[in-house]
Design a protein around this motif. Sequence first.
Motif, mmCIF file in Angstrom:
data_model
loop_
_atom_site.group_PDB
_atom_site.id
_atom_site.type_symbol
_atom_site.label_atom_id
_atom_site.label_comp_id
_atom_site.label_asym_id
_atom_site.label_seq_id
_atom_site.Cartn_x
_atom_site.Cartn_y
_atom_site.Cartn_z
ATOM 1 N N ALA A 67 88.047 99.307 162.545
ATOM 2 C CA ALA A 67 87.119 98.522 163.355
ATOM 3 C C ALA A 67 85.932 98.077 162.515
ATOM 4 O O ALA A 67 85.473 96.936 162.609
ATOM 5 C CB ALA A 67 86.634 99.345 164.556
ATOM 6 N N VAL A 68 85.433 98.970 161.663
ATOM 7 C CA VAL A 68 84.336 98.604 160.767
ATOM 8 C C VAL A 68 84.792 97.535 159.786
ATOM 9 O O VAL A 68 84.098 96.543 159.539
ATOM 10 C CB VAL A 68 83.819 99.848 160.006
ATOM 11 C CG1 VAL A 68 82.775 99.446 158.980
ATOM 12 C CG2 VAL A 68 83.241 100.872 160.975
ATOM 13 N N THR A 71 79.924 102.772 166.626
ATOM 14 C CA THR A 71 79.770 102.341 168.023
ATOM 15 C C THR A 71 79.747 100.822 168.130
ATOM 16 O O THR A 71 80.469 100.227 168.952
ATOM 17 C CB THR A 71 78.483 102.932 168.623
ATOM 18 O OG1 THR A 71 78.574 104.365 168.648
ATOM 19 C CG2 THR A 71 78.274 102.432 170.050
ATOM 20 N N LEU A 72 78.937 100.182 167.301
ATOM 21 C CA LEU A 72 78.814 98.728 167.373
ATOM 22 C C LEU A 72 80.057 98.011 166.841
ATOM 23 O O LEU A 72 80.448 96.967 167.357
ATOM 24 C CB LEU A 72 77.576 98.275 166.607
ATOM 25 C CG LEU A 72 76.235 98.696 167.225
ATOM 26 C CD1 LEU A 72 75.075 98.311 166.317
ATOM 27 C CD2 LEU A 72 76.057 98.068 168.599
ATOM 28 N N ARG A 101 84.837 94.800 168.158
ATOM 29 C CA ARG A 101 86.270 94.530 168.074
ATOM 30 C C ARG A 101 86.925 94.531 169.445
ATOM 31 O O ARG A 101 87.764 93.673 169.761
ATOM 32 C CB ARG A 101 86.957 95.561 167.183
ATOM 33 C CG ARG A 101 88.414 95.221 166.898
ATOM 34 C CD ARG A 101 89.103 96.241 166.061
ATOM 35 N NE ARG A 101 89.305 97.497 166.761
ATOM 36 C CZ ARG A 101 90.074 98.494 166.318
ATOM 37 N NH1 ARG A 101 90.696 98.383 165.161
ATOM 38 N NH2 ARG A 101 90.203 99.600 166.996
ATOM 39 N N GLU A 102 86.539 95.495 170.292
ATOM 40 C CA GLU A 102 87.158 95.620 171.612
ATOM 41 C C GLU A 102 86.500 94.749 172.667
ATOM 42 O O GLU A 102 86.948 94.728 173.812
ATOM 43 C CB GLU A 102 87.111 97.092 172.057
ATOM 44 C CG GLU A 102 87.768 98.066 171.087
ATOM 45 C CD GLU A 102 89.247 97.787 170.919
ATOM 46 O OE1 GLU A 102 89.866 97.283 171.875
ATOM 47 O OE2 GLU A 102 89.776 98.068 169.818
ATOM 48 N N TYR A 159 78.701 90.508 168.682
ATOM 49 C CA TYR A 159 79.727 89.609 168.154
ATOM 50 C C TYR A 159 80.184 90.022 166.755
ATOM 51 O O TYR A 159 81.288 89.688 166.340
ATOM 52 C CB TYR A 159 79.189 88.176 168.098
ATOM 53 C CG TYR A 159 78.915 87.562 169.457
ATOM 54 C CD1 TYR A 159 79.398 88.149 170.634
ATOM 55 C CD2 TYR A 159 78.166 86.398 169.577
ATOM 56 C CE1 TYR A 159 79.136 87.580 171.878
ATOM 57 C CE2 TYR A 159 77.910 85.811 170.813
ATOM 58 C CZ TYR A 159 78.394 86.417 171.954
ATOM 59 O OH TYR A 159 78.139 85.849 173.184
ATOM 60 N N GLY A 160 79.323 90.736 166.031
ATOM 61 C CA GLY A 160 79.688 91.174 164.689
ATOM 62 C C GLY A 160 78.512 91.794 163.970
ATOM 63 O O GLY A 160 77.366 91.702 164.423
ATOM 64 N N LEU A 161 78.801 92.451 162.846
ATOM 65 C CA LEU A 161 77.785 93.115 162.036
ATOM 66 C C LEU A 161 77.743 92.478 160.651
ATOM 67 O O LEU A 161 78.767 92.040 160.135
ATOM 68 C CB LEU A 161 78.080 94.612 161.882
ATOM 69 C CG LEU A 161 77.682 95.557 163.023
ATOM 70 C CD1 LEU A 161 78.511 95.270 164.271
ATOM 71 C CD2 LEU A 161 77.859 97.013 162.606
#
Length: 319
Positions: free
Chosen positions: A122-123, A146-147, A152-153, A176-178
Motif C-alpha cells: 500500500a505504501v 494508515t494514510l 489505496r482502499e 488521494y496520495g502521499l
Amino acid sequence: MYYPTTRVLTVLEMLQSHQTIGGAEIARRLEVDVRTARRYIAMLEELGIPIVADRGRHGGYRLTPGFKLPPLMLSTDEALSIMLGLLAARKLGLAAHAPGVEGALAKIDRVLPETVRDKVRAVEETLIWDLRERTDAGLGTALVLTLSLAARERHSVALCYRRHDGEQTERVFDPYGLVCRHGRWYATGHCHLRQDLRLFRLDRVMEAKALATDFERPEDFDVLGAVLTALGSVPKHFPLEVVIHTSLERARWVISAGIAVLEECETGGVLVRGYAENLDWIAQLFASLGCRLEVRRPPELRDALRRLAGNLTEWADAP
C-alpha cells in the motif's frame, strides 16, 4: 555507483549461491581488481562469516559447510523501514548499478506475512518520491501505513491536525496520495472541513484514524502536481506577480510548481504568481531565463534586480 557495504553484501550473496567462486570471478562481477575482492572477503571474515579459501588452479572461496545465516524476524516497522530504504534506492537510480536492490526487495517481499506485505505494498503504490534533495524527515510508520492504506482502499480518515499557528483542528479527510519531498512528507486530498482540496504536512498530524466511509478519487488525479501547486501557493513574506515574455514550456523548465504558479497570458507571455522570501534569489532565477519581464509586485523585486545587474556589471569590469 557501488558503496562498500553493498559490495560486501553482494560478495556474501555470491558465496551463498555458489559452492566455490574464484577471486577473479568476484572481481569481474563487481568490476574491481582482485586485491579489492580479497579485501571484501577479509571484511566478511572480520564480521564472523566462516570462509574457506581453497588454493590452486580450481580453487576459490566458499562458506564453511553447514554454515547458514540466521533467519531474520522483522516487525512491521522494521520491514517497512527496510522496504522504504530499498524503494528510495530504486527511485534514486541505484538499482541500475546495484542489482542487489531488486534482489533484496524480492526476497523480503516473499517472506513477509500477508498482512505485513499488504501494508508495505500500500505504501509502495500510494507514496510518490520527489528526491531531488536529501530526505531526512522522520515519521512514525503507523501514520504512513494508515494514510497509505486509506488512499489505496479509498477510505476516509479522521485527522487531528496542528496548524502552523499551533491551533489543533478535527476534520475528515479523503487522502488521494502521499508525497515525500525535500525532507518533508505530505498528504493531499479532499478536506471535508474546508470542502476543498487541501495539503497536509504529516509531521503536523497528531492522530489519524481510518473510517468506514468510502470516497471516489478524481480520475487521473496528479498527486505530485497538486502538492507542488499547493506548495507554490503557500503565503510567504512577499506576494509575487511577474509577467515573463517566454513560452510556458520554457518557464516550467526553470520555475517549478513548488516555487510559483504559472499561467499563460492572453496578451502573450507567462504570468508567475506565488510568494517569496528571498528576493535576491528570485531575481537570479528570473535573470537565468534571459527574457524580458514585467514586475507587477512586489516593488522590492525591482531593487533586487538592480542589485543583481550592478553586481554583474562590477564583476564583468573587474580586472
